[in-house]
Design an enzyme around this catalytic site. Sequence first.
Site, mmCIF file in Angstrom:
data_model
loop_
_atom_site.group_PDB
_atom_site.id
_atom_site.type_symbol
_atom_site.label_atom_id
_atom_site.label_comp_id
_atom_site.label_asym_id
_atom_site.label_seq_id
_atom_site.Cartn_x
_atom_site.Cartn_y
_atom_site.Cartn_z
ATOM 1 C CB CYS A 38 5.537 1.986 7.327
ATOM 2 S SG CYS A 38 5.051 3.477 6.445
ATOM 3 C CG LEU A 39 6.785 0.924 1.260
ATOM 4 C CD1 LEU A 39 6.113 1.264 -0.059
ATOM 5 C CD2 LEU A 39 7.898 -0.091 1.058
ATOM 6 C CG HIS A 69 0.642 6.637 5.700
ATOM 7 N ND1 HIS A 69 1.820 7.093 6.248
ATOM 8 C CD2 HIS A 69 0.855 5.325 5.418
ATOM 9 C CE1 HIS A 69 2.695 6.084 6.303
ATOM 10 N NE2 HIS A 69 2.129 4.993 5.813
ATOM 11 C CD GLN A 96 3.520 5.705 2.691
ATOM 12 O OE1 GLN A 96 2.517 5.192 2.227
ATOM 13 N NE2 GLN A 96 4.524 4.988 3.171
ATOM 14 N N GLY A 137 0.826 -1.198 0.000
ATOM 15 C CA GLY A 137 0.000 0.000 0.000
ATOM 16 C C GLY A 137 0.855 1.241 0.000
ATOM 17 C CG HIS A 166 -0.197 1.033 7.354
ATOM 18 N ND1 HIS A 166 0.771 0.575 8.224
ATOM 19 C CD2 HIS A 166 0.447 1.873 6.507
ATOM 20 C CE1 HIS A 166 1.936 1.125 7.912
ATOM 21 N NE2 HIS A 166 1.774 1.914 6.868
ATOM 22 C CD GLU A 167 -0.807 2.380 2.888
ATOM 23 O OE1 GLU A 167 -0.334 3.533 2.877
ATOM 24 O OE2 GLU A 167 -0.090 1.374 3.079
HETATM 25 NI NI NI Z 1 2.990 3.110 5.678
#
Ligand code: NI
Length: 171
Positions: free
Chosen positions: A93-94, A139, A51, A46, A135-136
């Site tokens: 998480c990226l 963000h 991000q 995701g 999670h997204e």
């Molecule tokens: Ni993330």
Amino acid sequence: MAVLQIRKYPEPILKKKALPVQHVDDALNAIIDDMIETMYAAPGIGLAAPQVGISRRLIVVDATTKEDKHPLVVLINPQIIEADGFSEFEEGCLSVPEYTALITRAERIIVKGLDRNGSPVEIEADGLLARALQHEIDHLDGILFVDRLSTIKREFFKKRYRKTLKELHAG
Ligand code: NI
């Protein structure tokens, strides 16, 4: 299409509440294509617009696993309208490299928003898809999974992460 640069904690844009998308147009769809490419290139399941440096309410999720096929989800201005149950799962998480932690979230959710054509959609999800969506969407409110840790675990994370950043910059 292009792979975009992924912003890393503690960059301030990750802590900002993102603004709603006003127009679903070609420019937005070009951003969506870039986000999808960036997610697959990472690889991740995701990605939220903040991000990649865009403070707008837009996410892409592909929670497909070997056991479980899901269509690619693009959601504009997503909103969780129902949530129930609890599940614990190891998240990463990226934007927070080299760190994972057990996070508790709702087991099942219903999310509404717009698809990439601007049409209203509603998605009922459980398992990994429900987790990735939560999670997204976090963000978009400037919340990272590490913000959901206990105080003690968060302090431990911060210490460890300082080392990670140094190593990444040295590497
Ligand atoms: Ni993330």
